[in-house]
Design an enzyme around this catalytic site. Structure first.
Site, mmCIF file in Angstrom:
data_model
loop_
_atom_site.group_PDB
_atom_site.id
_atom_site.type_symbol
_atom_site.label_atom_id
_atom_site.label_comp_id
_atom_site.label_asym_id
_atom_site.label_seq_id
_atom_site.Cartn_x
_atom_site.Cartn_y
_atom_site.Cartn_z
ATOM 1 N N GLY A 50 -14.526 46.923 -11.022
ATOM 2 C CA GLY A 50 -13.371 46.044 -10.815
ATOM 3 C C GLY A 50 -12.621 46.222 -9.509
ATOM 4 O O GLY A 50 -12.019 45.283 -9.005
ATOM 5 N N ASP A 108 -3.599 49.891 -17.107
ATOM 6 C CA ASP A 108 -3.109 49.238 -18.325
ATOM 7 C C ASP A 108 -2.519 50.321 -19.238
ATOM 8 O O ASP A 108 -1.357 50.695 -19.083
ATOM 9 C CB ASP A 108 -4.329 48.520 -18.940
ATOM 10 C CG ASP A 108 -4.035 47.719 -20.179
ATOM 11 O OD1 ASP A 108 -2.868 47.392 -20.420
ATOM 12 O OD2 ASP A 108 -4.988 47.406 -20.928
ATOM 13 N N ASP A 164 -12.877 41.145 -14.690
ATOM 14 C CA ASP A 164 -13.811 40.248 -15.380
ATOM 15 C C ASP A 164 -13.366 39.862 -16.780
ATOM 16 O O ASP A 164 -12.544 40.543 -17.402
ATOM 17 C CB ASP A 164 -15.175 40.933 -15.520
ATOM 18 C CG ASP A 164 -15.142 42.045 -16.561
ATOM 19 O OD1 ASP A 164 -14.264 42.930 -16.459
ATOM 20 O OD2 ASP A 164 -15.967 42.018 -17.493
HETATM 21 P P1 5GP Z 1 -6.595 51.506 -18.992
HETATM 22 O O1 5GP Z 1 -7.499 52.684 -19.226
HETATM 23 O O2 5GP Z 1 -5.457 51.774 -18.048
HETATM 24 O O3 5GP Z 1 -6.109 50.927 -20.315
HETATM 25 O O4 5GP Z 1 -7.444 50.331 -18.421
HETATM 26 C C1 5GP Z 1 -8.206 50.473 -17.351
HETATM 27 C C2 5GP Z 1 -9.321 49.475 -17.290
HETATM 28 O O5 5GP Z 1 -9.294 48.465 -18.294
HETATM 29 C C3 5GP Z 1 -9.193 48.728 -15.992
HETATM 30 O O6 5GP Z 1 -9.760 49.472 -14.931
HETATM 31 C C4 5GP Z 1 -9.896 47.437 -16.296
HETATM 32 O O7 5GP Z 1 -11.277 47.613 -16.102
HETATM 33 C C5 5GP Z 1 -9.632 47.202 -17.772
HETATM 34 N N1 5GP Z 1 -8.487 46.276 -17.939
HETATM 35 C C6 5GP Z 1 -7.218 46.564 -18.292
HETATM 36 N N2 5GP Z 1 -6.457 45.451 -18.321
HETATM 37 C C7 5GP Z 1 -7.276 44.431 -17.975
HETATM 38 C C8 5GP Z 1 -7.079 43.021 -17.795
HETATM 39 O O8 5GP Z 1 -6.003 42.441 -17.966
HETATM 40 N N3 5GP Z 1 -8.179 42.307 -17.406
HETATM 41 C C9 5GP Z 1 -9.395 42.859 -17.212
HETATM 42 N N4 5GP Z 1 -10.374 42.062 -16.841
HETATM 43 N N5 5GP Z 1 -9.613 44.179 -17.349
HETATM 44 C C10 5GP Z 1 -8.557 44.952 -17.727
#
Ligand code: 5GP
Length: 180
Positions: A50, A108, A164
């Site tokens: 990403g 996120d 994505d």
């Molecule tokens: P975390 O571990 O902080 O919850 O999320 C990290 C990963 O989740 C990001 O690097 C991304 O790949 C995916 N992600 C989190 N939120 C989104 C979103 O709104 N859209 C997409 N496409 N991927 C997300």
């Protein structure tokens, strides 16, 4: 000019952040990095897949000598929400003694970034910081140190600029939000 509304597979998305706004945010992060790392040679650690467009733009605004490495992080779950389980692969990068800047697409829950910090810190880098073009501060489940944030957004699912939906949409220059 890209469409205001698009369909990817079974879901509708509407334009949320314009390319020009993204570009401004990338430029601002690069300016801060140029100042903060003056005299140093940072290593940009790009988190696949990403962060590829963000990293490609960011490093071209950085005017310091620097290195580029990649790492992969996958969090399992549905196509629009993560499960919290993170699998990392570092392709044998040497972190010891380097000034590492993790380059992420979006933070996120914070679980991926936390896993990256834990994994890299055991290799004794000289310093470790993180940059993400997007952040959803209201979705945090764990506290993480995100030094460079491009744009803060509400806790909704977005695509485009590397992000994505079921592997589609990464090539969109603007960022789109799920349109219910
Ligand atoms: P975390 O571990 O902080 O919850 O999320 C990290 C990963 O989740 C990001 O690097 C991304 O790949 C995916 N992600 C989190 N939120 C989104 C979103 O709104 N859209 C997409 N496409 N991927 C997300």
């Amino acid at each position: 000019m890209q469409e205001e509304k698009i369909i990817i597979k079974d879901k509708r998305f509407r334009k949320f952040i314009e390319k020009s706004e993204i570009d401004n945010a990338v430029h601002k992060i690069a300016k801060r990095i140029n100042a903060d790392y003056e005299g140093k040679t940072p290593t940009f650690l790009v988190v696949l897949k990403g962060a590829m467009p963000f990293a490609a733009d960011l490093i071209r605004y950085v005017n310091l000598p620097c290195e580029l490495e990649v790492m992969s992080a996958k969090s399992y779950g549905t196509n629009i929400s993560s499960s919290g389980e993170v699998k990392l692969a570092d392709f044998g990068v040497k972190f010891a003694g380097k000034d590492i800047i993790i380059v992420e697409d979006i933070v996120d829950t914070g679980l991926t970034l936390k896993a990256l910090y834990n994994n890299i810190n055991v290799h004794n880098p000289a310093s470790l910081a993180a940059a993400a073009i997007l952040s959803k501060p209201d979705s945090r489940e764990v506290e993480v140190d995100l030094k460079y944030t491009g744009i803060e957004i509400p806790p909704y699912f977005v695509v485009g600029y590397g992000l994505d939906y079921a592997e589609y949409g990464r090539n969109l220059p603007d960022i789109y939000i799920l349109d219910n």
